[in-house]
Scaffold this active site. Structure first.
Site, PDB file in Angstrom:
ATOM      1  N   THR A  55       0.011 -24.060 -31.328  1.00 30.97           N
ATOM      2  CA  THR A  55      -0.960 -24.626 -31.958  1.00 30.97           C
ATOM      3  C   THR A  55      -1.171 -26.138 -31.708  1.00 30.97           C
ATOM      4  O   THR A  55      -2.205 -26.529 -31.250  1.00 30.97           O
ATOM      5  CB  THR A  55      -0.600 -24.617 -33.814  1.00 30.97           C
ATOM      6  OG1 THR A  55      -0.700 -23.260 -34.076  1.00 30.97           O
ATOM      7  CG2 THR A  55      -1.811 -25.595 -34.342  1.00 30.97           C
ATOM      8  N   CYS A 112      -1.667 -15.499 -39.700  1.00 31.70           N
ATOM      9  CA  CYS A 112      -1.764 -16.634 -40.554  1.00 31.70           C
ATOM     10  C   CYS A 112      -2.919 -16.315 -41.572  1.00 31.70           C
ATOM     11  O   CYS A 112      -2.725 -17.289 -42.583  1.00 31.70           O
ATOM     12  CB  CYS A 112      -2.720 -17.724 -39.704  1.00 31.70           C
ATOM     13  SG  CYS A 112      -1.768 -17.874 -38.189  1.00 31.70           S
TER      14      CYS A 112
HETATM   15  N1  PLP Z   1      -2.880 -18.592 -30.361  1.00 25.30           N
HETATM   16  C1  PLP Z   1      -2.647 -17.383 -30.392  1.00 25.30           C
HETATM   17  C2  PLP Z   1      -3.309 -16.290 -29.745  1.00 25.30           C
HETATM   18  C3  PLP Z   1      -1.653 -16.861 -31.474  1.00 25.30           C
HETATM   19  O1  PLP Z   1      -1.570 -15.509 -31.618  1.00 25.30           O
HETATM   20  C4  PLP Z   1      -0.755 -17.857 -32.194  1.00 25.30           C
HETATM   21  C5  PLP Z   1       0.030 -17.424 -33.189  1.00 25.30           C
HETATM   22  O2  PLP Z   1      -0.188 -16.644 -34.168  1.00 25.30           O
HETATM   23  C6  PLP Z   1      -1.034 -19.291 -31.888  1.00 25.30           C
HETATM   24  C7  PLP Z   1      -2.024 -19.735 -30.984  1.00 25.30           C
HETATM   25  C8  PLP Z   1      -0.391 -20.322 -32.727  1.00 25.30           C
HETATM   26  O3  PLP Z   1       1.073 -20.421 -32.377  1.00 25.30           O
HETATM   27  P1  PLP Z   1       2.068 -21.178 -33.060  1.00 25.30           P
HETATM   28  O4  PLP Z   1       2.329 -20.308 -34.012  1.00 25.30           O
HETATM   29  O5  PLP Z   1       3.265 -21.248 -31.880  1.00 25.30           O
HETATM   30  O6  PLP Z   1       1.707 -22.553 -33.547  1.00 25.30           O
END
Ligand code: PLP
Length: 358
Positions: free
Chosen positions: A69, A302
């Site tokens: 993120t 999420c």
């Molecule tokens: N981008 C994608 C494609 C993801 O699947 C996720 C996590 O679910 C994220 C970004 C976010 O990553 P993080 O959980 O390390 O913040």
């Protein structure tokens, strides 16, 4: 419990956990000049090298972050372009920062014509993910990247789900985001690749860490775990072939049982299946399978707590009925044939119990 939700967060092996614990126990601030600091710095730089080797860039082109993120946000908010265009199937953390979306086709891919049309209004930062977290669909970046460049725009690639599952090539991208916990590293650590010559404005200012691109003492334990997980995946070179075979056999069994597999005919991640159980709400399926001892998810992780229809499936033109009845099953390096066989049995039993037509 049989864990089939690797795309939400993959399990951490005892070996990786031990390396994280050892780094934390050792302590030391990587910015300190004394021996403890230098040891911590060394550990961070070994992990940076491991990631640089995995993605084919120089170590100095990588900025460690608190996860995917933050890596996405650092690129999107830190690059000086007047607008941000994102494919309609991006992760919510990218869509939240986009000014407009680029439509995808029925298989979830950005078509060159759609990208060209979106680029007509002048330079933009274009965000197109390497592979989708819900469907596993792989974007044709090789074909799309030159169009972005020709339009004087920049390309940011969210490669969070692709790293370690696919050969990831930074060559197509101006910036690229990664996350450790999707490949067996700890949660709360990620990285951003920044093409040499390009400057991203820091979101966090203060100390000069990460060459001034991300202030704050590095998460040494997490970064060490990231590097260890990358090495672990690289050492088991056969895992993607093994998982592809398991995925294919699972799909065959599900299709025989009356399921619909989303985007089955296009290139997808080796481990990901978006599967529709006709007539049964996705949330009900997830709960029933949970009670039966299987961890899967509805839509992206999420949003699965909130249970809202998947924006990815909607963007692909799936009717609400399809989107509302689709779950994600994501396998990993520890998945076994026996686990897949038990899942098929449980899936069939769930279907028979929840849908009176079966
Ligand atoms: N981008 C994608 C494609 C993801 O699947 C996720 C996590 O679910 C994220 C970004 C976010 O990553 P993080 O959980 O390390 O913040």
């Amino acid at each position: 419990m049989i864990y089939l939700d690797f795309n939400a967060s993959a399990p951490v092996s005892a070996l990786v956990a031990a390396q994280v614990a050892s780094a934390i126990a050792q302590g030391g601030n990587p910015s300190s000049v004394h021996a403890a600091g230098r040891t911590a710095r060394g550990r961070v730089e070994v992990a940076r090298e491991a990631l640089a080797t995995a993605v084919g860039c120089a170590a100095r082109d990588l900025v460690f972050t608190s996860g995917g993120t933050e890596a996405n946000a650092l690129a999107i908010q830190g690059l000086p372009l007047p607008r941000v265009l994102a494919s309609a199937v991006e992760h919510d953390c990218v869509l939240a920062l986009a000014d407009a979306t680029i439509p995808v086709d029925g298989q979830g891919r950005v078509a060159p014509e759609a990208l060209e049309a979106a680029l007509k209004d002048g330079p933009a930062l274009v965000c197109i993910m390497a592979a989708n977290n819900e469907t596993g669909v792989i974007q044709p970046l090789r074909e799309l990247a030159p169009l972005v460049r020709a339009a004087g725009s920049l390309l940011h690639v969210d490669a969070v789900q692709a790293l370690a599952k696919l050969p990831v090539e930074v060559a197509h991208a101006d910036t690229m985001a990664f996350s450790a916990h999707k490949l067996g590293g700890p949660q709360g650590v990620g990285a951003l690749y920044v093409r040499p010559g390009l400057t991203v404005a820091a979101r966090q200012r203060g100390g000069g860490q990460e060459l001034g691109r991300r202030a704050g003492t590095e998460n040494v334990g997490g970064i060490v775990g990231f590097g260890a997980a990358l090495r672990e995946r690289a050492e088991d070179a056969e895992w993607t072939a093994r998982v592809t075979a398991l995925r294919d056999s699972l799909e065959t069994a599900l299709l025989e049982a009356g399921a619909q597999i989303i985007a089955r005919d296009v290139p997808r991640l080796c481990n990901t299946i978006a599967v529709r159980m006709p007539g049964v709400a996705a949330a009900t399926q997830v709960m029933a399978l949970d009670l039966a001892g299987f961890a899967v998810s509805a839509g992206s992780a999420c949003s699965s707590g909130k249970v809202k229809p998947s924006h990815v499936l909607r963007a692909m033109g799936c009717p609400d009925a399809v989107a509302g009845e689709t779950i994600r099953v994501s396998l990993g390096w520890t998945t076994t044939e026996e686990e897949i066989a038990s899942f098929v049995k449980a899936w069939r039993a769930t279907l028979a119990r929840l849908d009176p037509r079966f």
